[in-house]
Design a protein around this motif. Structure first.
Motif, PDB file in Angstrom:
ATOM      1  N   ILE A 225     -11.520  -0.358  42.067  1.00  0.00           N
ATOM      2  CA  ILE A 225     -11.532  -1.401  41.035  1.00  0.00           C
ATOM      3  C   ILE A 225     -10.929  -2.693  41.580  1.00  0.00           C
ATOM      4  O   ILE A 225     -11.430  -3.784  41.316  1.00  0.00           O
ATOM      5  N   VAL A 226      -9.863  -2.575  42.377  1.00  0.00           N
ATOM      6  CA  VAL A 226      -9.239  -3.754  42.982  1.00  0.00           C
ATOM      7  C   VAL A 226     -10.217  -4.462  43.921  1.00  0.00           C
ATOM      8  O   VAL A 226     -10.271  -5.687  43.980  1.00  0.00           O
ATOM      9  N   MET A 243      -1.036 -17.816  37.307  1.00  0.00           N
ATOM     10  CA  MET A 243      -1.315 -17.138  36.046  1.00  0.00           C
ATOM     11  C   MET A 243      -0.577 -15.804  35.983  1.00  0.00           C
ATOM     12  O   MET A 243      -0.524 -15.061  36.963  1.00  0.00           O
ATOM     13  N   ARG A 244       0.004 -15.534  34.818  1.00  0.00           N
ATOM     14  CA  ARG A 244       0.722 -14.284  34.600  1.00  0.00           C
ATOM     15  C   ARG A 244       0.207 -13.616  33.333  1.00  0.00           C
ATOM     16  O   ARG A 244       0.013 -14.264  32.307  1.00  0.00           O
ATOM     17  N   SER A 245      -0.024 -12.305  33.421  1.00  0.00           N
ATOM     18  CA  SER A 245      -0.465 -11.536  32.259  1.00  0.00           C
ATOM     19  C   SER A 245       0.747 -10.908  31.588  1.00  0.00           C
ATOM     20  O   SER A 245       1.591 -10.305  32.258  1.00  0.00           O
ATOM     21  N   GLU A 250       1.514  -6.609  36.713  1.00  0.00           N
ATOM     22  CA  GLU A 250       1.592  -5.871  37.984  1.00  0.00           C
ATOM     23  C   GLU A 250       0.194  -5.711  38.585  1.00  0.00           C
ATOM     24  O   GLU A 250      -0.007  -5.885  39.789  1.00  0.00           O
ATOM     25  N   HIS A 251      -0.782  -5.415  37.739  1.00  0.00           N
ATOM     26  CA  HIS A 251      -2.154  -5.211  38.215  1.00  0.00           C
ATOM     27  C   HIS A 251      -2.830  -6.542  38.523  1.00  0.00           C
ATOM     28  O   HIS A 251      -3.653  -6.628  39.441  1.00  0.00           O
ATOM     29  N   LEU A 255      -4.684  -7.841  42.134  1.00  0.00           N
ATOM     30  CA  LEU A 255      -5.969  -8.532  42.291  1.00  0.00           C
ATOM     31  C   LEU A 255      -5.789  -9.829  43.068  1.00  0.00           C
ATOM     32  O   LEU A 255      -6.609 -10.176  43.927  1.00  0.00           O
ATOM     33  N   LYS A 256      -4.711 -10.574  42.761  1.00  0.00           N
ATOM     34  CA  LYS A 256      -4.463 -11.840  43.464  1.00  0.00           C
ATOM     35  C   LYS A 256      -4.128 -11.588  44.924  1.00  0.00           C
ATOM     36  O   LYS A 256      -4.518 -12.349  45.805  1.00  0.00           O
TER      37      LYS A 256
END
Length: 262
Positions: A225-226, A243-245, A250-251, A255-256
Motif C-alpha cells: 500500500i505504501v 501536512m499532518r493528519s 504515523e502512516h 507515505l511522505k
C-alpha cells in the motif's frame, strides 16, 4: 470604484494564477526544484484569487494611505488564511501548513512574518499590479471574456472535485494502513501471549492465528500500500510537505518518506 461580477470573476482567475506562480517560485527557491504548489492540480491558488479580490473590493477607498493600506491588507489576508487553514483542518482532519515554529503565530495557521509579507504584496498589488491587470481585463472583448470565464470555471470546478476525491482516497488509504498496523500488533500480541502460556497452547491456537493472517503477510500488504502509485496523491504530498493528519499521521509520514526516497 464599482466592479461588475464579470470583472470580479476574471480578476479572481488572474490573481489565482499569479498566486500560484508566487508559490511555485517561493517553494522552488526553498526546495531547489519545481513543486506544483497549491491545493488544486491546475495552476491556480484559489486563496490568492479570493484574497486579492477581497483586498481590492474592501481597501480601494483607502489605497492612497499606504500605512492604513498595509495594516488593512495584512489583517484581511491573515484572517482569510486563518479561516482557510482552520476550515481545511476541520473538513479533512489534517493540518495543511503549520507555522507553529514561527514566532508570533496563532494556532500555527498564521504568523507575523507572513502577515507582513502579505501586507507588502498587497501594496504592490494595489499601487502597481492591479491597474495593469484591470486594463488587461478591459482589453479582452466581452464575448470572448465570457467564454473564457465559463471555460475556466468548468475546469476549476472539475479540478476541485478531483482534488477532494483524491484527498478522500488518501484518507481511505491511510485508514487501511492503520487497520493493517493494528492487526499486526494484535497478531504479535497474541503470539506473544501464547508463547508465554506455553508451546502446547501455541499449537492449539495455530489455526486461529493463521486464519487472521501471518505477521509477514500483513507487513507485505502494508508495504504494498505504501508503494502504490497515485499521481494526484503524490502531488498533494509534495505540495504540502508539512501536512499532518490528526488521525493517521504515523502512516502519512510513511507515505511522505517513501515519496522522498523516490
Amino acid at each position: 470604484m464599482e466592479y461588475s461580477f464579470y470583472e470580479i470573476i476574471f480578476l479572481f482567475f488572474i490573481y489565482g494564477f499569479l498566486g500560484w506562480c508566487i508559490e511555485v517560485a517561493y517553494c522552488g527557491l526553498e526546495e531547489g526544484h519545481f513543486i506544483n504548489r497549491g491545493f488544486l492540480n491546475g495552476p491556480i491558488c484559489p486563496i490568492y484569487g479570493v484574497g486579492a479580490v477581497t483586498v481590492i473590493l474592501c481597501l480601494t477607498p483607502i489605497s492612497n494611505n499606504i500605512p492604513i493600506l498595509f495594516v488593512g491588507s495584512a489583517v484581511l489576508t491573515s484572517f482569510l488564511e486563518l479561516v482557510t487553514g482552520f476550515g481545511l483542518d476541520k473538513i479533512f482532519h489534517a493540518r495543511w501548513w503549520d507555522y507553529s515554529d514561527k514566532p508570533f503565530n496563532i494556532g500555527g495557521y498564521i504568523c507575523l512574518k507572513f502577515s507582513v509579507y502579505w501586507g507588502l504584496v498587497c501594496i504592490a498589488l494595489m499601487k502597481g499590479i492591479h491597474p495593469v491587470m484591470l486594463d488587461l481585463v478591459h482589453l479582452v472583448p466581452r464575448f470572448l471574456g465570457i467564454i473564457l470565464i465559463i471555460f475556466l470555471s468548468a475546469v476549476f470546478i472539475t479540478d476541485g472535485v478531483i482534488t477532494v476525491m483524491t484527498i478522500n482516497k488518501l484518507s481511505v488509504r491511510m485508514r487501511i494502513m492503520n487497520e493493517i498496523a493494528e492487526k499486526i500488533h494484535a497478531v504479535s500480541d497474541e503470539i506473544g501471549e501464547h508463547v508465554y502460556d506455553g508451546a502446547v497452547a501455541v499449537a492449539s491456537k495455530g489455526e486461529e492465528i493463521r486464519g487472521r493472517g501471518s505477521v509477514k503477510e500483513l507487513k507485505d500488504r502494508y508495504s504494498d500500500i505504501v508503494k502504490e502509485q497515485h499521481m494526484f496523491q503524490h502531488r498533494i504530498l509534495k505540495a504540502f510537505p508539512r501536512m499532518r493528519s490528526h488521525r493517521y499521521n504515523e502512516h502519512l509520514d510513511k507515505l511522505k518518506e517513501k515519496l522522498k526516497k523516490k
